[in-house]
Motif scaffolding. Structure first.
Motif, mmCIF file in Angstrom:
data_model
loop_
_atom_site.group_PDB
_atom_site.id
_atom_site.type_symbol
_atom_site.label_atom_id
_atom_site.label_comp_id
_atom_site.label_asym_id
_atom_site.label_seq_id
_atom_site.Cartn_x
_atom_site.Cartn_y
_atom_site.Cartn_z
ATOM 1 N N LEU A 116 14.778 3.235 -1.808
ATOM 2 C CA LEU A 116 15.258 2.143 -2.617
ATOM 3 C C LEU A 116 14.189 2.126 -3.814
ATOM 4 O O LEU A 116 14.707 1.738 -4.847
ATOM 5 N N SER A 117 13.046 2.233 -3.516
ATOM 6 C CA SER A 117 12.043 2.166 -4.823
ATOM 7 C C SER A 117 12.054 3.255 -5.629
ATOM 8 O O SER A 117 11.488 3.013 -6.961
ATOM 9 N N GLN A 118 12.928 4.443 -5.634
ATOM 10 C CA GLN A 118 12.890 5.589 -6.318
ATOM 11 C C GLN A 118 14.251 5.344 -7.114
ATOM 12 O O GLN A 118 14.411 6.156 -7.989
ATOM 13 N N ILE A 119 15.130 4.443 -6.935
ATOM 14 C CA ILE A 119 16.393 4.192 -7.544
ATOM 15 C C ILE A 119 16.146 3.926 -9.051
ATOM 16 O O ILE A 119 15.506 2.916 -9.275
ATOM 17 N N PHE A 164 11.311 -3.909 -9.754
ATOM 18 C CA PHE A 164 10.561 -4.789 -8.939
ATOM 19 C C PHE A 164 11.523 -4.722 -7.710
ATOM 20 O O PHE A 164 12.714 -4.679 -7.775
ATOM 21 N N LEU A 165 10.724 -4.958 -6.309
ATOM 22 C CA LEU A 165 11.332 -5.094 -5.399
ATOM 23 C C LEU A 165 11.312 -6.825 -5.045
ATOM 24 O O LEU A 165 10.524 -6.942 -5.109
ATOM 25 N N LYS A 211 0.762 -1.121 0.042
ATOM 26 C CA LYS A 211 0.026 0.063 0.202
ATOM 27 C C LYS A 211 0.792 1.307 -0.215
ATOM 28 O O LYS A 211 0.465 2.122 -0.796
ATOM 29 N N LYS A 212 1.920 1.269 0.876
ATOM 30 C CA LYS A 212 2.679 2.399 0.820
ATOM 31 C C LYS A 212 3.556 2.669 -0.410
ATOM 32 O O LYS A 212 3.944 3.730 -0.842
ATOM 33 N N LEU A 213 3.823 1.757 -1.425
ATOM 34 C CA LEU A 213 4.342 1.750 -2.585
ATOM 35 C C LEU A 213 3.330 2.046 -3.641
ATOM 36 O O LEU A 213 3.502 2.047 -4.866
ATOM 37 N N GLN A 214 1.997 2.247 -3.229
ATOM 38 C CA GLN A 214 1.036 2.703 -4.217
ATOM 39 C C GLN A 214 0.637 1.497 -5.200
ATOM 40 O O GLN A 214 0.141 1.697 -6.351
ATOM 41 N N LEU A 215 0.693 0.117 -4.922
ATOM 42 C CA LEU A 215 0.377 -0.969 -5.639
ATOM 43 C C LEU A 215 -1.219 -1.138 -5.586
ATOM 44 O O LEU A 215 -1.546 -0.911 -4.598
ATOM 45 N N SER A 216 -1.739 -1.451 -6.720
ATOM 46 C CA SER A 216 -3.088 -1.459 -6.989
ATOM 47 C C SER A 216 -3.803 -2.487 -6.017
ATOM 48 O O SER A 216 -4.952 -2.276 -5.952
#
Length: 383
Positions: free
Chosen positions: A380-383, A180-181, A101-106
């Motif tokens: 990390l997600s923004q890299i 992807f993480l 949710k924090k990564l805004q996945l749907s």
């Protein structure tokens, strides 16, 4: 009439152009996977997550495994989850759900063993985690049929990755997977369901065992990197010596069970070091160590400052060893506390949704180096 014909022709051309644009938009919408929702605070660079590990991050894979004793597909598990008992080892959402949710996945990340997990459902990623499993292949044998970390990675390589390439219309997995993480939360069961049960070589010290397990995990991470993984989130082992299960087995001891926590801290120290040690061997990679041990320890040592009241008892009625259980899982249909948000542990080992929220929030946005290293999951997600 000439002017009218010109106007009519112009209208037709404009309508035709608009229809063409509409068709292009519709084609693009239906052929390009949509995985996140843009917000002012997050640019949706992360397409999704692939999750590997054990019960703390399992979202229902064991539901579909025959002869597995490590299941949470019954009440009171999921009492606060929108879909009810789903196989998550807590009352509501686990850390992965909240991170998503924090990564805004749907949507929630689907479990690999669910027969419906294929096609468009995998564009946000897939969860391969299996409760009771470990880094070692034979960890969790007493729990029946569980999926080891090696098998989880194999499932990703042989089944999910080809399907993902098909969904994105790209045969270059390294291009697809860079956004992807890869979350790995494993290791705890290698101690509780292997080493401390005497299944390891009796001559192997705890230090030597930990070094061996770390080396195997290192090879597994390199394997994922070879397949295209670039962004890794490594979850530390929790302070299992402070769990209701551990406290119940050593009722005369004051405080947490030291040997269990010593094993966890030893492994976690290796895991944090691995972040720096392995990166040069995995070109283009970035790794984040989430110190769930410290985060949960802080909650346990000062529960009221985090809004909790009970940090030593399980919220649900646990099936004890004397009743044929393990002291970990809730009794099927058993009683539960009404104030679940005030409890740290839901069953004998696994945190409540409220604690999962603390861990996930810290993992995502903490700026404290002792909690996330070398930076947080959001960065990390923004890299």
């Amino acid at each position: 009439m000439s002017i009218l014909r010109k106007a009519t022709t112009l209208q037709i051309m404009t309508m035709s152009q608009n229809l063409s644009l509409l068709c292009v938009f519709l084609i693009f919408s239906f052929t390009t996977p949509s995985t996140c929702q843009n917000t002012a605070n997050h640019d949706c660079k992360t397409k999704g997550m692939f999750v590997f590990g054990s019960s703390l991050v399992d979202n229902g894979n064991n539901n579909f495994l025959t002869n597995s004793l490590a299941k949470a597909d019954f009440s009171p598990y999921g009492v606060d989850f929108p879909l009810g008992p789903s196989g998550r080892f807590t009352n509501g959402e686990n850390v992965i759900d909240i991170l998503g949710k924090k990564l805004q996945l749907s949507d929630y990340i689907p479990s690999f063993t669910d027969p419906s997990t294929w096609g468009g459902k995998i564009v946000n990623g897939v969860n391969f985690a299996s409760g009771g499993s470990g880094i070692l292949d034979d960890t969790g044998a007493l729990a029946g049929n569980v999926t080891s970390l090696n098998r989880q990675i194999s499932n990703f390589e042989k089944v999910t990755l080809p399907e993902l390439e098909q969904q994105f219309g790209n045969n270059n997995s390294k291009e697809i997977l860079s956004d992807f993480l890869f979350v790995v939360g494993s290791g705890g069961n290698d101690y509780s369901l292997h080493y401390f049960l005497g299944l390891a070589n009796s001559n192997v010290s705890l230090e030597a065992f930990t070094d061996s397990v770390t080396a195997i995990l290192s090879a597994q991470l390199k394997r994922l990197h070879e397949l295209g993984a670039r962004k890794f989130v490594l979850m530390a082992i929790n302070p299992n010596g402070c769990s209701p299960m551990a406290l119940a087995r050593v009722p005369t001891q004051e405080g947490c069970v030291e040997n269990l926590n010593r094993a966890s801290t030893m492994f976690n120290s290796n895991l944090k070091s691995l972040v720096d040690d392995i990166r040069p061997q995995m070109p283009g990679s970035n790794l984040v160590f989430v110190n769930a041990y410290k985060i949960l320890s802080d909650v346990i040592s000062s529960p009221r400052s985090y809004g909790f009241r009970d940090a030593s008892n399980s919220c649900c009625e646990v099936r004890q060893v004397s009743e044929g259980g393990t002291g970990i899982l809730c009794k099927r249909g058993g009683s539960i506390c009404s104030n679940r948000s005030e409890y740290v542990f839901f069953d004998g080992l696994h945190p409540t949704q409220s604690v999962n929220d603390v861990i996930a929030t810290k993992a995502f946005s903490s700026l404290i180096g002792d909690e996330v290293y070398p930076f947080n999951v959001d960065e990390l997600s923004q890299i």
